[in-house]
Design a protein around this motif. Sequence first.
Motif, PDB file in Angstrom:
ATOM      1  N   THR A  22       9.956  -6.201  -3.955  1.00 25.56           N
ATOM      2  CA  THR A  22       8.564  -6.136  -3.499  1.00 25.56           C
ATOM      3  C   THR A  22       8.208  -7.260  -2.536  1.00 25.56           C
ATOM      4  O   THR A  22       7.142  -7.220  -1.913  1.00 25.56           O
ATOM      5  CB  THR A  22       7.604  -6.165  -4.698  1.00 25.56           C
ATOM      6  N   ASP A  41       8.622  -6.386   1.919  1.00 23.23           N
ATOM      7  CA  ASP A  41       7.745  -5.368   2.493  1.00 23.23           C
ATOM      8  C   ASP A  41       7.362  -5.658   3.943  1.00 23.23           C
ATOM      9  O   ASP A  41       6.716  -4.836   4.582  1.00 23.23           O
ATOM     10  CB  ASP A  41       6.480  -5.239   1.639  1.00 23.23           C
ATOM     11  N   ASP A  42       7.752  -6.815   4.483  1.00 19.65           N
ATOM     12  CA  ASP A  42       7.421  -7.163   5.866  1.00 19.65           C
ATOM     13  C   ASP A  42       8.403  -6.506   6.829  1.00 19.65           C
ATOM     14  O   ASP A  42       9.606  -6.464   6.572  1.00 19.65           O
ATOM     15  CB  ASP A  42       7.485  -8.678   6.065  1.00 19.65           C
ATOM     16  N   THR A  51       9.526  -1.168  -1.773  1.00 17.61           N
ATOM     17  CA  THR A  51       8.887  -2.471  -1.596  1.00 17.61           C
ATOM     18  C   THR A  51       7.434  -2.561  -2.047  1.00 17.61           C
ATOM     19  O   THR A  51       6.891  -3.665  -2.110  1.00 17.61           O
ATOM     20  CB  THR A  51       8.960  -2.892  -0.119  1.00 17.61           C
ATOM     21  N   ASN A  52       6.789  -1.445  -2.352  1.00 15.56           N
ATOM     22  CA  ASN A  52       5.375  -1.536  -2.725  1.00 15.56           C
ATOM     23  C   ASN A  52       5.109  -1.241  -4.195  1.00 15.56           C
ATOM     24  O   ASN A  52       3.975  -1.401  -4.664  1.00 15.56           O
ATOM     25  CB  ASN A  52       4.524  -0.608  -1.853  1.00 15.56           C
ATOM     26  N   ARG A  72       6.802   3.289  -0.372  1.00 18.67           N
ATOM     27  CA  ARG A  72       7.367   2.886   0.914  1.00 18.67           C
ATOM     28  C   ARG A  72       8.446   1.840   0.678  1.00 18.67           C
ATOM     29  O   ARG A  72       8.537   1.233  -0.393  1.00 18.67           O
ATOM     30  CB  ARG A  72       6.303   2.336   1.854  1.00 18.67           C
ATOM     31  N   GLY A  73       9.251   1.635   1.710  1.00 19.56           N
ATOM     32  CA  GLY A  73      10.307   0.640   1.628  1.00 19.56           C
ATOM     33  C   GLY A  73      11.066   0.584   2.940  1.00 19.56           C
ATOM     34  O   GLY A  73      10.560   0.980   3.998  1.00 19.56           O
ATOM     35  N   ARG A  94      11.725   1.530   8.363  1.00 22.11           N
ATOM     36  CA  ARG A  94      10.668   1.761   7.388  1.00 22.11           C
ATOM     37  C   ARG A  94      10.679   3.221   6.935  1.00 22.11           C
ATOM     38  O   ARG A  94      10.798   4.126   7.749  1.00 22.11           O
ATOM     39  CB  ARG A  94       9.317   1.423   7.997  1.00 22.11           C
ATOM     40  N   SER A 141       8.421   5.943   4.192  1.00 20.89           N
ATOM     41  CA  SER A 141       7.163   6.034   3.449  1.00 20.89           C
ATOM     42  C   SER A 141       6.868   7.488   3.113  1.00 20.89           C
ATOM     43  O   SER A 141       7.395   8.411   3.742  1.00 20.89           O
ATOM     44  CB  SER A 141       6.008   5.423   4.258  1.00 20.89           C
TER      45      SER A 141
END
Length: 447
Positions: A107, A110-111, A338-339, A356-357, A395, A397
């Motif tokens: 987590t 996520d950037d 990641t979220n 998302r990730g 990315r 999602s």
Amino acid sequence: MKQKRQIGRPERGLLELYQDDPERADALVWGRRGALRGAALASMGAALGAAIPFAGRMPEGLLPAALAQPAPSGGGGQGGPQMIRLEGKEPLILQGERPLNAETPETLLDDEVTPASKMFVRNNGQVPEAPRDPRAWKIRIDGEVNQPLEITVGELEGGRFPLVTRRLQLECGGNGRSFFSPQTRGNQWGNGAVSCGEWTGVRLRDLLQAAGLKESGKFTGHFGADPHLSGDPNRQAISRGMRIEKALDEDTIIAIRLNGEPIPLIHGAPARLVTPGWPGSLSQKWLTRIWIRDRPHDGQGMGGTSYRVPVQPIVPGSRNDGRDFVDLESMPVRSVLTNIAHGTRLPAGTRNLDVRGFAWAGDKTVRAVHVSVDYGATWHEMRVADPANRYAWQRWSGRVSLPTDGYYEIWYRATDSDGRMQPHVAGNWNPQGYGANPISRAAVLVG
């Protein structure tokens, strides 16, 4: 004579039983036919803290992720991995203190561009002292070249060679090692030994061309300033090398800045190699020398089973000298979520969940990412963005539906541009645990 019922210690709770005696737990829960039985279903639900809406689709003998992989506790207490807070860093999962190694929780990834504060830490020896004058730091290129080259960081910054800036993912060769069964040697990384920073530097090929690469130059050997753990100045902490083709790749660079700033010492300041898509051990930190060779390098971390994988599968748990192994080069396809953290509790009534990730695939790109919330019975395709540039992660999602409150597992998998998909189980077992990239699972509780 009628036997008296023996009174003994009552059966342990399911969670305790799985921790202490997983074989007995499996036998009690799944029975001889491998079906999740009514009483056991209720017991497992109690252990997980909720009903299991898709219990009928749970694969035979599957240990729920909530029991198999405890969620991070944050304080390193019981039920989660030990965390460490390094100067200038977010809390990371401690993998080892000597040498210092720490993993980034998913987590924190996520950037789009990984901040230095969230990057994993991988060392093989001691961290060297910071140079008094970083601009005076020298890098030498010699061996199979016509004119050995010595260049300072100041000269690299001064524009003697073109500077390039690229988003490049770096990944430890042992990322995913904890998913192998039986367990292998080395730090038991999950999925978080990866980053995608924005690196600025000079293409290695420009320096090799300036040095006059000979036709006999087929391999590199890398050297850094990190002292060996023993303190012996005659021993290298790590000294790996690669085929010259990778050294000449336009995205293999000698980096002098990270995310627009000087590289932090712990990440290789003042200059390091960045060899994206291949094991991070080839991205030598605190770089001092590149030796061009006519044969594969034989430094520390080369040969045998070091950063090498079997050509043909071997028996898991067996001993092997690596004679028939090959170097691990392009890393396998992998994804992170990641979220939503593993172990997340969601409000009652949650029916739609945005997820998302990121995903990446070594030298390849990612073609698709799929997510399942019913133990892989059905899969939902996610949106996958193009990479910012070659070797940048991508990315993904999308949204999934949850029919009722209860215990769920988010399964996520990526597929690369050649059609290779993350497997259900880590394959090609090897003694040092490289290349494990199975489908990942995150447990969530609704209500």
